[in-house]
Design an enzyme around this catalytic site. Structure first.
Site, mmCIF file in Angstrom:
data_model
loop_
_atom_site.group_PDB
_atom_site.id
_atom_site.type_symbol
_atom_site.label_atom_id
_atom_site.label_comp_id
_atom_site.label_asym_id
_atom_site.label_seq_id
_atom_site.Cartn_x
_atom_site.Cartn_y
_atom_site.Cartn_z
ATOM 1 N N ASN A 1 -16.934 -2.720 -12.090
ATOM 2 C CA ASN A 1 -17.893 -3.241 -13.302
ATOM 3 C C ASN A 1 -18.213 -4.765 -12.977
ATOM 4 O OD1 ASN A 1 -14.909 -3.459 -13.910
ATOM 5 N ND2 ASN A 1 -15.863 -4.891 -15.834
ATOM 6 N N CYS B 1 -15.563 -7.055 -22.193
ATOM 7 C CA CYS B 1 -14.266 -6.750 -22.830
ATOM 8 C C CYS B 1 -13.425 -8.128 -22.589
ATOM 9 C CB CYS B 1 -13.487 -5.589 -22.244
ATOM 10 S SG CYS B 1 -14.185 -3.974 -22.314
ATOM 11 N N THR C 1 -13.384 15.672 -35.908
ATOM 12 C CA THR C 1 -14.799 15.972 -36.085
ATOM 13 C C THR C 1 -15.736 15.858 -34.974
ATOM 14 O OG1 THR C 1 -14.559 16.243 -38.288
ATOM 15 C CG2 THR C 1 -16.906 16.478 -37.487
ATOM 16 N N GLN D 1 -19.141 2.966 -14.646
ATOM 17 C CA GLN D 1 -20.270 2.295 -13.956
ATOM 18 C C GLN D 1 -20.840 3.087 -13.088
ATOM 19 O OE1 GLN D 1 -21.443 -0.568 -14.680
ATOM 20 N NE2 GLN D 1 -19.636 -1.251 -16.072
#
Length: 383
Positions: A156, A330, A245, A184
């Site tokens: 990345n 990040c 869900t 990526q």
């Protein structure tokens, strides 16, 4: 944000295009049923739509439909793949894992947890200045008690491609499993991922899908399922590996984005190479180093260090020209040198001043490469 700012941070995220947004909105407002509700048409239509999306993603990976589970993105997929194998490793006594030191934190931190909290042994291979491992580098670390090899498909930060398809062929007749973080690479080099890779993590927002949706491929070996245990509990969805869900609208957004990207991939690749060439040509009168092996890289990610020029200072200077990053979103809050460039063994100044340029050609906007190069030349001191 000014409209003149070119967007060169597509490795962090891409824009959701209008056709994808329309699909997401439709499945939020018109077809809003729960795919787990099987007693009425709303739920049955949602279930059918999810099945169609699942089948499409599986087909792009050369996999069976039931081998795809939907997650919130590559980080969750990585955690399910890595932490979900721990019980099998403990049961079989195979508690050795091979990875590289340049993986995303979404792989490194779960592996560090397995090492520190569950007594696994993890080999972190240093790739060298090219940023690329060879199959031989990896196989040299594999032992009879090696449970898993986990290796990123496309880095990345540098865009360097790892030989995951060749590695999969080398490991397929052994008991060692292969996990690939393809955040990526999915869409851009999906053909590599059709190899017999056991576990593949996918992130939707790198190919124009909304944030918060991804998938984990859990490929069978013959009749044998990947020996994963759930790391979360609370429902039987997604083969009990990802309870909760199903986010039908996001799943359909991923489906639409993946189909749209596949339809334009050749044009995307050509335009990505053209922008790369334009940028490097404009920078010919500056002093820079490409970080990573340019011969084994994707066309849309480029990591550069400029001689005697602070990356942070350059980002501040060009903030009205282009949006670029020093590395992974990040870890962008940290001022420490990139762990990727450091693990490649680059000199401290070079590793500290790496800049990542990444683009999705149709979303770049107006990028004046020549003006950018002039800014670099102006800021760069005489040699």
């Amino acid at each position: 944000m000014s409209a003149v700012v070119a967007y060169l941070d597509a490795a962090a995220t891409t824009r959701v295009e209008s056709n994808v947004a329309d699909v997401v909105l439709h499945w939020m407002t018109e077809e809003f049923g729960n795919a787990g509700s099987r007693t009425h048409e709303y739920g049955l239509r949602a279930k059918k739509a999810v099945a169609e999306a699942r089948a499409y993603l599986a087909s792009t990976l050369g996999a069976q439909t039931e081998e795809v589970i939907f997650t919130s993105g590559a980080t969750e997929s990585n955690n399910i793949a890595l932490l979900g194998l721990a019980a099998h490793g403990e049961k079989t006594g195979r508690k050795h894992i091979v990875t590289s030191a340049i993986e995303h934190k979404a792989v490194l931190e779960p592996l560090e947890h397995l090492r520190d909290a569950r007594d696994f042994e993890v080999d972190f291979i240093q790739p060298g200045p090219s940023g690329r491992l060879t199959v031989e580098d990896v196989l040299a670390r594999v032992r009879p008690d090696t449970l898993l090899v986990s290796l990123m498909h496309v880095n990345n930060e540098t865009g360097v491609i790892q030989p995951v398809a060749e590695l999969a062929q080398a490991l397929v007749m052994t008991p060692t499993l292969l996990h690939v973080d393809a955040a990526q690479g999915y869409g851009k080099r999906t053909e590599d991922l059709a190899a017999p890779i056991d576990l593949i993590s996918i992130s939707g927002h790198k190919v124009g899908a909304p944030k918060g949706i991804g998938a984990l491929l859990t490929r069978r070996r013959g009749w044998n399922k990947a020996p994963l245990e759930p790391i979360m509990y609370g429902g039987g969805q997604e083969r009990k590996l990802r309870p909760g869900t199903l986010p039908v609208a996001l799943i359909m957004g991923l489906y639409e984005a993946a189909r749209s990207f596949h339809a334009q991939r050749d044009r995307w690749e050509s335009d990505a190479y053209a922008l790369r060439e334009r940028l490097l040509t404009a920078l010919e009168k500056t002093r820079y180093t490409i970080n990573g092996d340019p011969e084994h890289s994707v066309p849309h990610i480029l990591n550069l260090s400029f001689d005697k020029l602070s990356a942070e200072a350059l980002i501040v200077r060009i903030k009205d020209q282009a949006a670029i990053a020093t590395g992974s979103a990040c870890t962008s809050a940290s001022y420490a040198p990139s762990h990727v460039l450091t693990a490649m063994g680059l000199p401290k100044e070079q590793a500290s001043n790496g800049l990542r340029f990444s683009w999705f050609p149709a979303q770049v906007g107006e990028f004046d490469a020549e003006a950018f190069a002039k800014t670099v030349a102006y800021m760069q001191p005489d040699a």
